[in-house]
Design a protein around this motif. Structure first.
Motif, PDB file in Angstrom:
ATOM      1  N   VAL A  37       0.650  -1.223   0.007  1.00 41.69           N
ATOM      2  CA  VAL A  37       0.041  -0.020  -0.138  1.00 41.69           C
ATOM      3  C   VAL A  37       0.981   1.269  -0.068  1.00 41.69           C
ATOM      4  CG1 VAL A  37      -1.400   1.409   1.403  1.00 41.69           C
ATOM      5  CG2 VAL A  37      -2.150  -1.032   1.038  1.00 41.69           C
ATOM      6  N   PHE A  38       2.001   1.193   0.735  1.00 36.99           N
ATOM      7  CA  PHE A  38       2.676   2.444   0.808  1.00 36.99           C
ATOM      8  C   PHE A  38       3.647   2.542  -0.383  1.00 36.99           C
ATOM      9  CE2 PHE A  38       2.747   2.133   5.838  1.00 36.99           C
ATOM     10  CZ  PHE A  38       1.897   3.372   5.677  1.00 36.99           C
ATOM     11  N   CYS A  39       3.748   1.627  -1.139  1.00 40.05           N
ATOM     12  CA  CYS A  39       4.524   1.665  -2.427  1.00 40.05           C
ATOM     13  C   CYS A  39       3.611   2.274  -3.466  1.00 40.05           C
ATOM     14  CB  CYS A  39       5.061   0.130  -3.003  1.00 40.05           C
ATOM     15  SG  CYS A  39       6.358  -0.453  -1.996  1.00 40.05           S
ATOM     16  N   GLY A  40       2.317   1.837  -3.405  1.00 39.10           N
ATOM     17  CA  GLY A  40       1.414   2.616  -4.216  1.00 39.10           C
ATOM     18  C   GLY A  40       1.202   4.175  -3.986  1.00 39.10           C
ATOM     19  N   PHE A  41       1.176   4.336  -2.736  1.00 38.77           N
ATOM     20  CA  PHE A  41       1.140   5.836  -2.234  1.00 38.77           C
ATOM     21  C   PHE A  41       2.371   6.589  -2.722  1.00 38.77           C
ATOM     22  CE2 PHE A  41       2.144   9.157   1.203  1.00 38.77           C
ATOM     23  CZ  PHE A  41       0.980   9.913   0.691  1.00 38.77           C
ATOM     24  N   PHE A  42       3.666   5.980  -2.441  1.00 42.63           N
ATOM     25  CA  PHE A  42       4.705   6.826  -2.810  1.00 42.63           C
ATOM     26  C   PHE A  42       4.887   6.789  -4.442  1.00 42.63           C
ATOM     27  CE2 PHE A  42       6.398   5.556   1.434  1.00 42.63           C
ATOM     28  CZ  PHE A  42       6.294   6.470   1.890  1.00 42.63           C
ATOM     29  N   TYR A  43       4.613   5.803  -5.136  1.00 37.69           N
ATOM     30  CA  TYR A  43       4.400   5.918  -6.566  1.00 37.69           C
ATOM     31  C   TYR A  43       3.655   7.199  -6.959  1.00 37.69           C
ATOM     32  CZ  TYR A  43       4.083   4.371 -11.447  1.00 37.69           C
ATOM     33  OH  TYR A  43       4.281   4.232 -12.931  1.00 37.69           O
ATOM     34  N   TRP A  44       2.417   7.179  -6.147  1.00 41.59           N
ATOM     35  CA  TRP A  44       1.332   8.165  -6.709  1.00 41.59           C
ATOM     36  C   TRP A  44       2.045   9.548  -6.403  1.00 41.59           C
ATOM     37  CZ3 TRP A  44      -3.277   9.303  -8.686  1.00 41.59           C
ATOM     38  CH2 TRP A  44      -3.934  10.552  -8.293  1.00 41.59           C
ATOM     39  N   LYS A  45       2.960   9.947  -5.171  1.00 44.04           N
ATOM     40  CA  LYS A  45       3.653  10.990  -4.947  1.00 44.04           C
ATOM     41  C   LYS A  45       4.695  11.419  -5.883  1.00 44.04           C
ATOM     42  CE  LYS A  45       3.082  13.039  -1.114  1.00 44.04           C
ATOM     43  NZ  LYS A  45       2.600  14.363  -0.832  1.00 44.04           N
ATOM     44  N   SER A  46       5.450  10.434  -6.216  1.00 44.22           N
ATOM     45  CA  SER A  46       6.646  10.621  -7.240  1.00 44.22           C
ATOM     46  C   SER A  46       6.340  10.868  -8.662  1.00 44.22           C
ATOM     47  CB  SER A  46       7.358   9.436  -7.171  1.00 44.22           C
ATOM     48  OG  SER A  46       6.698   8.271  -7.863  1.00 44.22           O
ATOM     49  N   PHE A  47       4.872  10.276  -8.902  1.00 42.45           N
ATOM     50  CA  PHE A  47       4.311  10.748 -10.252  1.00 42.45           C
ATOM     51  C   PHE A  47       3.740  12.001 -10.347  1.00 42.45           C
ATOM     52  CE2 PHE A  47       3.184   8.854 -14.201  1.00 42.45           C
ATOM     53  CZ  PHE A  47       2.326   9.584 -14.793  1.00 42.45           C
ATOM     54  N   ILE A  48       3.048  12.436  -9.299  1.00 41.86           N
ATOM     55  CA  ILE A  48       2.864  13.884  -9.275  1.00 41.86           C
ATOM     56  C   ILE A  48       3.824  14.686  -9.035  1.00 41.86           C
ATOM     57  CG2 ILE A  48       1.129  15.174  -7.991  1.00 41.86           C
ATOM     58  CD1 ILE A  48      -0.372  13.541  -9.808  1.00 41.86           C
ATOM     59  N   ASN A  49       4.966  14.491  -8.230  1.00 40.21           N
ATOM     60  CA  ASN A  49       5.928  15.549  -7.802  1.00 40.21           C
ATOM     61  C   ASN A  49       6.895  15.522  -9.223  1.00 40.21           C
ATOM     62  OD1 ASN A  49       4.908  16.130  -5.115  1.00 40.21           O
ATOM     63  ND2 ASN A  49       6.520  14.595  -4.279  1.00 40.21           N
ATOM     64  N   VAL A  65      -2.209   1.529 -12.043  1.00 40.96           N
ATOM     65  CA  VAL A  65      -1.069   1.098 -11.396  1.00 40.96           C
ATOM     66  C   VAL A  65      -1.427   1.267  -9.971  1.00 40.96           C
ATOM     67  CG1 VAL A  65       1.323   1.248 -10.862  1.00 40.96           C
ATOM     68  CG2 VAL A  65       0.500   1.222 -13.329  1.00 40.96           C
ATOM     69  N   VAL A  66      -1.664   2.664  -9.513  1.00 38.08           N
ATOM     70  CA  VAL A  66      -2.047   2.662  -7.994  1.00 38.08           C
ATOM     71  C   VAL A  66      -3.097   1.911  -7.550  1.00 38.08           C
ATOM     72  CG1 VAL A  66      -2.516   4.737  -6.321  1.00 38.08           C
ATOM     73  CG2 VAL A  66      -0.735   5.019  -8.269  1.00 38.08           C
ATOM     74  N   GLY A  67      -4.058   1.772  -8.465  1.00 40.65           N
ATOM     75  CA  GLY A  67      -5.387   1.067  -7.985  1.00 40.65           C
ATOM     76  C   GLY A  67      -4.728  -0.142  -7.549  1.00 40.65           C
ATOM     77  N   LEU A  68      -3.988  -1.009  -8.500  1.00 42.12           N
ATOM     78  CA  LEU A  68      -3.616  -2.144  -8.241  1.00 42.12           C
ATOM     79  C   LEU A  68      -2.770  -2.345  -6.976  1.00 42.12           C
ATOM     80  CD1 LEU A  68      -2.605  -3.549 -11.728  1.00 42.12           C
ATOM     81  CD2 LEU A  68      -4.651  -4.368 -10.390  1.00 42.12           C
ATOM     82  N   PHE A  69      -1.952  -1.395  -6.377  1.00 41.70           N
ATOM     83  CA  PHE A  69      -0.964  -1.467  -5.500  1.00 41.70           C
ATOM     84  C   PHE A  69      -2.054  -1.461  -4.514  1.00 41.70           C
ATOM     85  CE2 PHE A  69       2.729   0.265  -7.912  1.00 41.70           C
ATOM     86  CZ  PHE A  69       3.392  -0.779  -7.337  1.00 41.70           C
ATOM     87  N   PHE A  70      -2.820  -0.562  -4.246  1.00 37.62           N
ATOM     88  CA  PHE A  70      -4.037  -0.444  -3.208  1.00 37.62           C
ATOM     89  C   PHE A  70      -4.703  -1.841  -3.044  1.00 37.62           C
ATOM     90  CE2 PHE A  70      -3.279   4.332  -3.368  1.00 37.62           C
ATOM     91  CZ  PHE A  70      -2.864   4.329  -2.198  1.00 37.62           C
ATOM     92  N   ILE A  71      -5.189  -2.385  -4.160  1.00 35.84           N
ATOM     93  CA  ILE A  71      -6.072  -3.799  -4.079  1.00 35.84           C
ATOM     94  C   ILE A  71      -5.543  -4.620  -3.519  1.00 35.84           C
ATOM     95  CG2 ILE A  71      -7.314  -5.253  -5.508  1.00 35.84           C
ATOM     96  CD1 ILE A  71      -8.441  -2.695  -7.121  1.00 35.84           C
ATOM     97  N   ILE A  72      -4.151  -4.972  -4.291  1.00 37.36           N
ATOM     98  CA  ILE A  72      -3.282  -5.889  -3.632  1.00 37.36           C
ATOM     99  C   ILE A  72      -2.926  -5.956  -2.115  1.00 37.36           C
ATOM    100  CG2 ILE A  72      -1.074  -7.316  -4.232  1.00 37.36           C
ATOM    101  CD1 ILE A  72      -1.569  -6.590  -7.246  1.00 37.36           C
TER     102      ILE A  72
END
Length: 135
Positions: A37-49, A65-72
C-alpha cells in the motif's frame, strides 16, 4: 465419549502448539500488505511530484497502477486479519468444547490424564501419538 475427548484435546494442543507460527504469519502478511500500500502511495507521490504531463494516457496508467497497488495491499491485510480471527475463533470454540466435556466428566466424577506427542509433519499431515486415561 473417550473418542470425542481425544479429538478435542488433540485439536486444542495443536492450536496451542501452532500459536507462534500463526502470529508470525499474520505479522508477515500484515507487513507485506502495508508495504505494498505504501509503495502505491509513494508511486503516486513521485508521479505527481515529477510533474508529468497529466494527459489522459498518463492519468489512466497512474490510476490503474496505483489502484492495483492498493487492491493487492488491502487483500494481503484482509487475509492476515482473517487468519488471526479464524485462529482466535477456533481456539475459543475448542476451549468451550473442552470445558463442556470437563463439566460432563465432573458430573460423573470422572477425571482424565493425557499425554500427547506430535511427530513429523509431512505434506500438511501430522503424526500424533496420544494416550488418555479416564478414571
Amino acid at each position: 465419549m473417550k473418542y470425542k475427548l481425544e479429538e478435542i484435546l488433540i485439536e486444542y494442543e495443536d492450536l496451542k502448539r501452532n500459536k507462534s507460527k500463526v502470529y508470525k504469519n499474520v505479522i508477515f502478511t500484515l507487513i507485506v500488505g502495508f508495504i505494498i500500500v505504501f509503495c502505491g502511495f509513494f508511486y503516486w507521490k513521485s508521479f505527481i511530484n515529477d510533474r508529468y504531463l497529466l494527459s489522459r494516457s498518463h492519468l489512466e496508467y497512474l490510476i490503474i497502477v496505483v489502484g492495483l497497488f492498493f487492491i493487492i495491499g488491502s487483500v494481503f491485510i484482509k487475509k492476515s486479519l482473517h487468519k488471526y480471527k479464524f485462529y482466535k475463533n477456533s481456539l475459543h470454540y475448542n476451549e468451550k468444547s473442552k470445558e463442556q466435556m470437563q463439566s460432563l466428566l465432573n458430573l460423573y466424577n470422572k477425571k482424565y490424564r493425557y499425554k500427547i506427542k506430535f511427530g513429523k509433519e509431512f505434506n500438511d499431515e501430522q503424526d500424533v501419538f496420544f494416550n488418555i486415561d479416564v478414571f
